[in-house]
Design a protein around this motif. Structure first.
Motif, PDB file in Angstrom:
ATOM      1  N   MET A 232       7.505  -1.432  -3.900  1.00 40.97           N
ATOM      2  CA  MET A 232       8.236  -1.140  -5.144  1.00 40.97           C
ATOM      3  C   MET A 232       8.117  -2.295  -6.129  1.00 40.97           C
ATOM      4  SD  MET A 232       9.865   1.543  -6.314  1.00 40.97           S
ATOM      5  CE  MET A 232      10.222   2.480  -4.832  1.00 40.97           C
ATOM      6  N   ALA A 233       6.922  -2.901  -6.190  1.00 38.46           N
ATOM      7  CA  ALA A 233       6.662  -3.897  -7.236  1.00 38.46           C
ATOM      8  C   ALA A 233       6.164  -3.158  -8.485  1.00 38.46           C
ATOM      9  CB  ALA A 233       5.631  -4.905  -6.750  1.00 38.46           C
ATOM     10  N   THR A 234       5.832  -3.918  -9.526  1.00 38.40           N
ATOM     11  CA  THR A 234       5.361  -3.304 -10.768  1.00 38.40           C
ATOM     12  C   THR A 234       4.213  -2.325 -10.507  1.00 38.40           C
ATOM     13  OG1 THR A 234       5.949  -5.325 -11.949  1.00 38.40           O
ATOM     14  CG2 THR A 234       4.473  -3.808 -13.086  1.00 38.40           C
TER      15      THR A 234
ATOM     16  N   ILE B 215       5.566   0.862  -8.774  1.00 34.94           N
ATOM     17  CA  ILE B 215       6.401   1.650  -9.693  1.00 34.94           C
ATOM     18  C   ILE B 215       5.515   2.380 -10.706  1.00 34.94           C
ATOM     19  CG2 ILE B 215       8.131   1.508 -11.533  1.00 34.94           C
ATOM     20  CD1 ILE B 215       9.288  -0.960 -10.026  1.00 34.94           C
ATOM     21  N   ALA B 216       4.546   1.639 -11.275  1.00 39.37           N
ATOM     22  CA  ALA B 216       3.677   2.234 -12.288  1.00 39.37           C
ATOM     23  C   ALA B 216       2.842   3.371 -11.708  1.00 39.37           C
ATOM     24  CB  ALA B 216       2.767   1.159 -12.894  1.00 39.37           C
TER      25      ALA B 216
ATOM     26  N   ARG C 262       8.537   5.383  -7.127  1.00 38.45           N
ATOM     27  CA  ARG C 262       9.939   5.799  -7.148  1.00 38.45           C
ATOM     28  C   ARG C 262      10.126   7.252  -6.693  1.00 38.45           C
ATOM     29  NH1 ARG C 262      13.007   6.260 -12.713  1.00 38.45           N
ATOM     30  NH2 ARG C 262      11.888   8.230 -12.570  1.00 38.45           N
TER      31      ARG C 262
ATOM     32  N   LEU D 170       9.580   7.445  -2.905  1.00 38.22           N
ATOM     33  CA  LEU D 170      10.753   6.986  -2.156  1.00 38.22           C
ATOM     34  C   LEU D 170      11.842   8.066  -2.148  1.00 38.22           C
ATOM     35  CD1 LEU D 170      12.322   4.579  -0.757  1.00 38.22           C
ATOM     36  CD2 LEU D 170      13.199   4.063  -3.032  1.00 38.22           C
ATOM     37  N   ALA D 171      12.057   8.685  -3.307  1.00 35.30           N
ATOM     38  CA  ALA D 171      13.088   9.740  -3.395  1.00 35.30           C
ATOM     39  C   ALA D 171      12.732  10.911  -2.488  1.00 35.30           C
ATOM     40  CB  ALA D 171      13.234  10.207  -4.848  1.00 35.30           C
TER      41      ALA D 171
ATOM     42  N   GLY E  28      13.521  10.081   1.093  1.00 38.75           N
ATOM     43  CA  GLY E  28      14.961  10.231   1.313  1.00 38.75           C
ATOM     44  C   GLY E  28      15.369  11.687   1.448  1.00 38.75           C
TER      45      GLY E  28
ATOM     46  N   GLN F 171      12.430  -1.084   0.915  1.00 39.25           N
ATOM     47  CA  GLN F 171      11.464  -1.338  -0.155  1.00 39.25           C
ATOM     48  C   GLN F 171      10.919  -2.741  -0.007  1.00 39.25           C
ATOM     49  OE1 GLN F 171      13.422  -0.490  -3.970  1.00 39.25           O
ATOM     50  NE2 GLN F 171      14.817   0.850  -2.859  1.00 39.25           N
TER      51      GLN F 171
ATOM     52  N   GLY G 248       7.938  -5.741  -1.957  1.00 39.81           N
ATOM     53  CA  GLY G 248       7.236  -6.104  -3.183  1.00 39.81           C
ATOM     54  C   GLY G 248       5.775  -5.703  -3.124  1.00 39.81           C
ATOM     55  N   CYS G 249       4.947  -6.478  -3.812  1.00 33.80           N
ATOM     56  CA  CYS G 249       3.526  -6.152  -3.905  1.00 33.80           C
ATOM     57  C   CYS G 249       2.848  -6.409  -2.565  1.00 33.80           C
ATOM     58  CB  CYS G 249       2.880  -7.000  -4.993  1.00 33.80           C
ATOM     59  SG  CYS G 249       1.116  -6.710  -5.154  1.00 33.80           S
TER      60      CYS G 249
ATOM     61  N   GLY H 123      -0.439  -6.149  -2.078  1.00 31.09           N
ATOM     62  CA  GLY H 123      -1.686  -6.861  -2.319  1.00 31.09           C
ATOM     63  C   GLY H 123      -2.903  -5.986  -2.539  1.00 31.09           C
TER      64      GLY H 123
END
Lengths: 130, 184
Positions: free
Chosen positions: A35-37, A40-41, A45, A48-49, A52, A67, A69-70, A72
């Motif tokens: 869920m890093a930039t 998300i882009a 999101r 993930l929903a 759930g 969640q 981060g990046c 890589g």
């Protein structure tokens, strides 16, 4: 209109279910969504929903979603990693909400990873999409 | 990013990664002024002048400065391209405030999108952080606060999927209610 009071009632009804498994953490399956930039882009999101929603509708209680981060390999986002105890980690790439149902049903519930959505499959069959 | 709510998620993730205990997200739209203003304010560790300066130049960073990435430049570009203004105010040890405005009717302004999902994702990703969200359209306001949620629910675990899904729908319903059919 949804209210916090109604949410409290829903949670009270769920309590018995949750209480039964307070100590079951060791056997939990972990699902981790990038869920890093970059994630998300690329659409992490709604992925993930969808995870759930799928866990909720199947009433799975041994799955923990988190969640990170990046990871890589941004060109392969959205990325979802699945950790089943005593098994090798499986990395799913280019995930979409539509693919989530198959991953939950085949991998989480039935224990058989969806090979064609994995990073290793994507690398071995590299097409135009990264 | 295809929705402003995705930028909000991305920017607020920086807040939680900076150790914020409280994050306040404001979205204020005003049709008469033809403007939306979005701000993300936190009490995280903040940034010194050098790091702040580097925020505008994502590609100049090296691996050792990897915490500076594309998130802020993308948000800034989205704002500037609609005739908006963008600012970051930060001070070490106190926190950071990112504010961006957008031309409401500007052709390049992307929709606000699924704010409820953004909040649910933030809460699930950083359950120890408190999030306050204030939405307004033409002065009509809706406020959401995880502190209030915790006080009503009487316990602090907001991370189960049922709770997050409910909060998402609740926030979106309240926004829709204020919007009265108008889509931002």
């Amino acid at each position: 209109m949804k209210t916090l009071q109604e949410l409290q009632e829903i949670r009270d009804r769920m309590k018995s279910r949750v209480a039964n498994r307070e100590t079951a953490d060791e056997s939990d399956v972990r699902i981790v969504v990038g869920m890093a930039t970059c994630g998300i882009a690329a659409g992490a999101r709604p992925v993930l929903a969808a995870i759930g929603d799928e866990i909720e509708s199947r009433k799975l209680t041994n799955v923990k979603v988190s969640q990170t981060g990046c990871i890589g390999i941004c060109a392969y986002e959205p990325i979802v990693e699945v950790y089943v105890p005593n098994r090798e980690k499986v990395t799913y790439v280019h995930m979409t909400p539509e693919k989530v149902g198959a991953v939950i049903a085949r991998h989480i519930v039935n224990g058989s990873p969806v090979t064609e959505y994995t990073y290793s499959y994507a690398v071995a069959n590299r097409g135009g999409n990264a | 990013m295809t929705e402003l709510s995705l930028n909000i998620l991305d920017i607020a993730n920086n807040s939680t990664r900076a150790g914020a205990k409280n994050v306040i997200i404001r979205v204020a739209a005003d049709r008469a002024k033809d403007l939306i203003e979005i701000s993300v304010t936190d009490d995280g560790r903040g940034m010194d002048a050098e790091l702040l300066r580097r925020m505008g130049d994502p590609f100049a960073t090296t691996r050792t400065t990897r915490k500076v990435g594309m998130g802020v430049p993308l948000f800034k570009a989205a704002s500037i391209s609609t005739g908006g203004d963008f600012s970051i105010v930060s001070s070490p040890g106190k926190g950071t405030a990112v504010t961006a405005s957008f031309g409401l009717s500007h052709i390049d302004r992307v929709p606000l999108g699924d704010v409820g999902s953004t909040l649910a994702t933030l809460i699930g990703g950083a359950p120890k952080t408190d999030f306050k969200f204030v939405y307004s359209l033409d002065g009509k306001t809706y406020a959401f606060d995880t502190k209030e949620v915790k006080s009503v629910l009487g316990e602090t675990d907001l991370t189960d999927v049922t709770t997050l899904s409910y909060l998402k729908d609740m926030i979106n319903e309240n926004i829709d209610n204020i919007n009265g059919g108008y889509i931002i």
